[in-house]
Design a protein around this motif. Structure first.
Motif, PDB file in Angstrom:
ATOM      1  N   TYR A 145     -13.641   4.244  14.370  1.00  0.00           N
ATOM      2  CA  TYR A 145     -12.838   4.429  13.154  1.00  0.00           C
ATOM      3  C   TYR A 145     -12.294   5.859  13.064  1.00  0.00           C
ATOM      4  O   TYR A 145     -11.203   6.086  12.555  1.00  0.00           O
ATOM      5  N   ASP A 181      -5.366   8.856   9.419  1.00  0.00           N
ATOM      6  CA  ASP A 181      -5.891   9.497   8.200  1.00  0.00           C
ATOM      7  C   ASP A 181      -7.387   9.789   8.307  1.00  0.00           C
ATOM      8  O   ASP A 181      -8.024  10.150   7.317  1.00  0.00           O
ATOM      9  N   ALA A 182      -7.959   9.617   9.516  1.00  0.00           N
ATOM     10  CA  ALA A 182      -9.429   9.684   9.629  1.00  0.00           C
ATOM     11  C   ALA A 182      -9.945  11.106   9.843  1.00  0.00           C
ATOM     12  O   ALA A 182      -9.524  11.811  10.769  1.00  0.00           O
ATOM     13  N   TYR A 192      -2.749   2.932  11.822  1.00  0.00           N
ATOM     14  CA  TYR A 192      -2.916   2.559  10.414  1.00  0.00           C
ATOM     15  C   TYR A 192      -3.322   1.099  10.326  1.00  0.00           C
ATOM     16  O   TYR A 192      -2.840   0.257  11.099  1.00  0.00           O
ATOM     17  N   VAL A 221     -14.317  11.368   5.095  1.00  0.00           N
ATOM     18  CA  VAL A 221     -13.877  10.144   4.419  1.00  0.00           C
ATOM     19  C   VAL A 221     -14.187   8.901   5.252  1.00  0.00           C
ATOM     20  O   VAL A 221     -14.535   7.846   4.722  1.00  0.00           O
ATOM     21  N   HIS A 258       0.843  -1.197   0.000  1.00  0.00           N
ATOM     22  CA  HIS A 258       0.000   0.000   0.000  1.00  0.00           C
ATOM     23  C   HIS A 258       0.886   1.259   0.000  1.00  0.00           C
ATOM     24  O   HIS A 258       2.083   1.174   0.241  1.00  0.00           O
ATOM     25  N   SER A 259       0.240   2.398  -0.232  1.00  0.00           N
ATOM     26  CA  SER A 259       1.051   3.618  -0.429  1.00  0.00           C
ATOM     27  C   SER A 259       1.344   4.368   0.864  1.00  0.00           C
ATOM     28  O   SER A 259       2.310   5.138   0.929  1.00  0.00           O
ATOM     29  N   HIS A 260       0.502   4.211   1.875  1.00  0.00           N
ATOM     30  CA  HIS A 260       0.648   4.907   3.171  1.00  0.00           C
ATOM     31  C   HIS A 260       0.709   6.418   2.983  1.00  0.00           C
ATOM     32  O   HIS A 260       1.550   7.098   3.587  1.00  0.00           O
ATOM     33  N   ILE A 261      -0.175   6.930   2.148  1.00  0.00           N
ATOM     34  CA  ILE A 261      -0.164   8.386   1.912  1.00  0.00           C
ATOM     35  C   ILE A 261      -1.479   9.069   2.288  1.00  0.00           C
ATOM     36  O   ILE A 261      -1.575  10.289   2.173  1.00  0.00           O
ATOM     37  N   ALA A 262      -2.469   8.277   2.745  1.00  0.00           N
ATOM     38  CA  ALA A 262      -3.754   8.922   3.068  1.00  0.00           C
ATOM     39  C   ALA A 262      -3.566   9.994   4.142  1.00  0.00           C
ATOM     40  O   ALA A 262      -4.208  11.046   4.100  1.00  0.00           O
ATOM     41  N   ASN A 292     -17.326   5.474   4.467  1.00  0.00           N
ATOM     42  CA  ASN A 292     -16.740   4.135   4.483  1.00  0.00           C
ATOM     43  C   ASN A 292     -17.350   3.271   5.577  1.00  0.00           C
ATOM     44  O   ASN A 292     -17.591   2.085   5.385  1.00  0.00           O
ATOM     45  N   ARG A 350      -9.426  -3.039   7.353  1.00  0.00           N
ATOM     46  CA  ARG A 350     -10.523  -2.188   7.835  1.00  0.00           C
ATOM     47  C   ARG A 350     -11.878  -2.719   7.357  1.00  0.00           C
ATOM     48  O   ARG A 350     -12.878  -2.638   8.065  1.00  0.00           O
ATOM     49  N   HIS A 386      -6.677  -1.209   3.761  1.00  0.00           N
ATOM     50  CA  HIS A 386      -8.099  -1.201   3.425  1.00  0.00           C
ATOM     51  C   HIS A 386      -8.810  -2.521   3.727  1.00  0.00           C
ATOM     52  O   HIS A 386      -9.915  -2.536   4.283  1.00  0.00           O
ATOM     53  N   ASN A 445      -4.794  13.722   3.200  1.00  0.00           N
ATOM     54  CA  ASN A 445      -5.942  14.262   3.933  1.00  0.00           C
ATOM     55  C   ASN A 445      -5.613  15.504   4.750  1.00  0.00           C
ATOM     56  O   ASN A 445      -6.509  16.271   5.090  1.00  0.00           O
ATOM     57  N   GLN A 503      -8.605   4.281  -6.561  1.00  0.00           N
ATOM     58  CA  GLN A 503      -8.822   4.557  -5.140  1.00  0.00           C
ATOM     59  C   GLN A 503      -8.911   6.063  -4.878  1.00  0.00           C
ATOM     60  O   GLN A 503      -9.664   6.508  -4.023  1.00  0.00           O
TER      61      GLN A 503
END
Ligand SMILES: Cc1cc2nc3c(=O)[nH]c(=O)nc-3n(C[C@H](O)[C@H](O)[C@H](O)COP(=O)(O)OP(=O)(O)OC[C@H]3O[C@@H](n4cnc5c(N)ncnc54)[C@H](O)[C@@H]3O)c2cc1C
Ligand code: SF4
Length: 512
Positions: free
Chosen positions: A391, A397-398, A363, A402, A265-269, A406, A369, A366, A273, A306
């Motif tokens: 959540y 990133d929450a 973290y 967003v 995964h990218s770990h950029i959310a 979800n 989660r 997806h 955000n 995404q």
């Protein structure tokens, strides 16, 4: 006359009009670490430390660029504890003709800020947030008159509009979506790249001490703080992702591996955000990597979907359906969150691993989660409000715009299927197929009933049985209800009985 420009903790982007249009020696940019925002839910300690540190670094960059900045630290004696009180104080001390703020991302804040003008006695101007590739109005126009709001069609519109991965009027490669190629479990021999981490500097160290001291009762811990806290470092994370992870992102997007939280995964959310990265630059970089032949189409398309698809879609969905979305409860669920959502002690290895990683890192990816934590939350009939709060506070990133679609739309089906075409529920065999969690579990995934049976198995059929009136007419559930129809009554009864025992244990917070 001068303007007071309030910059929120998730608005750390130099190109936001509120910032780029500011007159450097006339207007004042105000950033404040206030108690109200840090505690409206008890956010993970790492999330608070990440945001406070990113805010302090951003303010330092603004000052270095000759902006006039007022920065209120959490322990500043002038800290008023809320954004409104902080703005009030700044207005009382300075000579401002207006207050400006970029449109906030959350409904709660917007509603509050829309009242500020009366309290402050000066105009409050909302500036455009230009970091998204669509606007809430655009989503509402798209949604108007549609029976179903499927993300896939919104995504195609966005691809066409922004000409991303297009070959003239057609999608690159001839298909819009390559998800069918993106469901492989991880082979045991696969060497996953190292997670990108950063050493803390003086600013971050000071913030970590503060958070440790003031927010000691919040979820999670501060050990191994790994975040980028500046745009330069966030760009570094993106760069490494494009080189090392994106080529395999598609194939292993749904895989879960014990002890490996980061995978491909990218770990950029976190960075998208809060504004350290912008969606457009990330999408363009991924498209470029595909065009340069560095990544396969299924990975590039899967990743871009995404962001250009899901991320834009959920934001539009949020504004279109608020405030009702927060209160939807299609299945009338009300069970309180079991204690192990906080401490992670349970015999179910999949849940234990996902909660532990959430606690360690703020973290989880997806599928953790969605198909472990979310799946369990729906099958065990947890209160949507409590799941939403959980959540919102556990992930760095929450933000509600967003998180809520979800949680309410995707995992809990609380909106009755506006967002998801069917509930995302699965038995243990899905988790077993996509992970290695079942190997180290106190339960046996192959067993359907009895004390050693995997709880996801009987909870799944209990759910299917209980909601047949609401779900059996859904064409996407037809196959499941066909299987259900062929099951022997005694087997269904045995699973229902085990499910009731398990649910009762959850209600009484007994060990499961
Ligand atoms: C129940 C639940 C709650 C979630 N809560 C949040 C949240 O609070 N904040 C958040 O940013 N994402 C949330 N997501 C979406 C997704 O899980 C995270 O964006 C992702 O795990 C972040 O990790 P990453 O940056 O490594 O993402 P990657 O897997 O590398 O994906 C790339 C990017 O796509 C975007 N993205 C992917 N899926 C979604 C999605 N479903 N909705 C919106 N954007 C998406 C994110 O910006 C992400 O950074 C949630 C998903 C579920 C099922
Ligand atoms: S056996 Fe069931 S509870 Fe255990 S890890 Fe597998 S899916 Fe989870």
């Amino acid at each position: 006359m001068a303007a007071l420009i309030l910059v929120l903790g998730d608005q750390l982007t130099h190109t936001l009009p509120a910032i780029s249009d500011a007159r450097k020696t006339v207007d004042t940019l105000l950033l404040a670490e206030v108690r109200e925002e840090a505690t409206y839910v008890n956010h993970h300690k790492k999330k608070i430390a990440f945001l406070f540190s990113a805010m302090r670094h951003f303010a330092a960059e603004l000052k270095a660029n000759n902006y006039t900045v007022s920065y209120i630290k959490y322990d500043d004696e002038n800290n008023q504890g809320s954004l409104l009180e902080q703005v009030k104080l700044a207005c009382a001390k300075g000579d401002f003709s207006e207050v400006r703020v970029t449109m906030p991302g959350e409904y709660r804040l917007l509603k509050s800020m829309q009242q500020w003008e009366h309290v402050l006695g000066c105009p409050v101007i909302f500036c455009q947030d230009n970091r998204f590739l669509s606007t809430p109005d655009e989503f509402s126009a798209w949604a108007e008159g549609r029976k179903q709001l499927r993300m896939e069609f919104f995504y195609r519109q966005m691809r066409r509009k922004h000409h991303v991965l297009m070959d003239g009027d057609n999608p690159q490669g001839g298909k819009w979506n390559y998800d069918a190629q993106n469901r492989e479990p991880m082979p045991a021999t696969q060497q996953v790249p190292k997670h990108t981490t950063f050493k803390t500097d003086k600013i971050t160290d000071e913030v970590i001490r503060l958070v440790d001291d003031v927010f000691s009762d919040h979820f999670g811990h501060l050990d191994n703080f790994y975040f980028a806290v500046t745009r330069d470092d966030a760009l570094g994370v993106l760069d490494i992702f494009l080189q090392e992870r994106l080529p395999h992102f598609g194939k292993f997007q749904d895989a879960m591996v014990e002890g490996q939280p980061w995978l491909y995964h990218s770990h950029i959310a976190f960075y998208l955000n809060c504004g350290l990265l912008t969606a457009k630059e990330v999408i363009m970089a991924a498209e470029q990597a595909y065009c340069a032949g560095q990544v396969p189409l299924n990975s590039a398309e899967g990743f871009i979907r995404q962001i250009l698809g899901w991320r834009e879609y959920v934001r539009g969905y949020y504004w279109h359906f608020m405030p009702a979305l927060k209160h939807d409860n299609y299945f009338n669920n009300s069970r309180t969150l079991p204690d192990f959502y906080w401490h992670g002690r349970t015999n179910m290895n999949c849940m234990r691993q996902c909660i532990k990683e959430t606690k360690d890192n703020a973290y989880a990816h997806h599928i953790q989660r969605l198909m472990v934590l979310g799946n369990f939350s729906l099958l065990t009939e947890l209160s949507p409000q409590e799941v939403q709060d959980w959540y919102l506070l556990v992930y760095a990133d929450a933000y509600e715009w967003v998180e809520l679609p979800n949680v309410a739309g995707m995992i809990l089906y609380s909106d009755g299927g506006n967002l998801a075409s069917k509930p995302y529920v699965a038995s243990g065999s899905y988790i077993n197929k996509m992970s290695n969690y079942c190997k180290n579990c106190g339960y046996q995934v192959s067993k359907k009933t009895g004390p050693k049976a995997c709880p996801f198995n009987y909870l799944y059929w209990h759910f299917i049985d209980k909601h047949k009136e609401k779900l059996s007419n859904n064409p996407r559930m037809a196959l499941i209800y066909k299987t259900y129809g062929r099951m022997k009554n005694e087997n269904i009864d045995a699973m229902k009985q085990d499910a009731e025992i398990f649910l009762s244990k959850l209600t009484h917070n007994e060990e499961v």
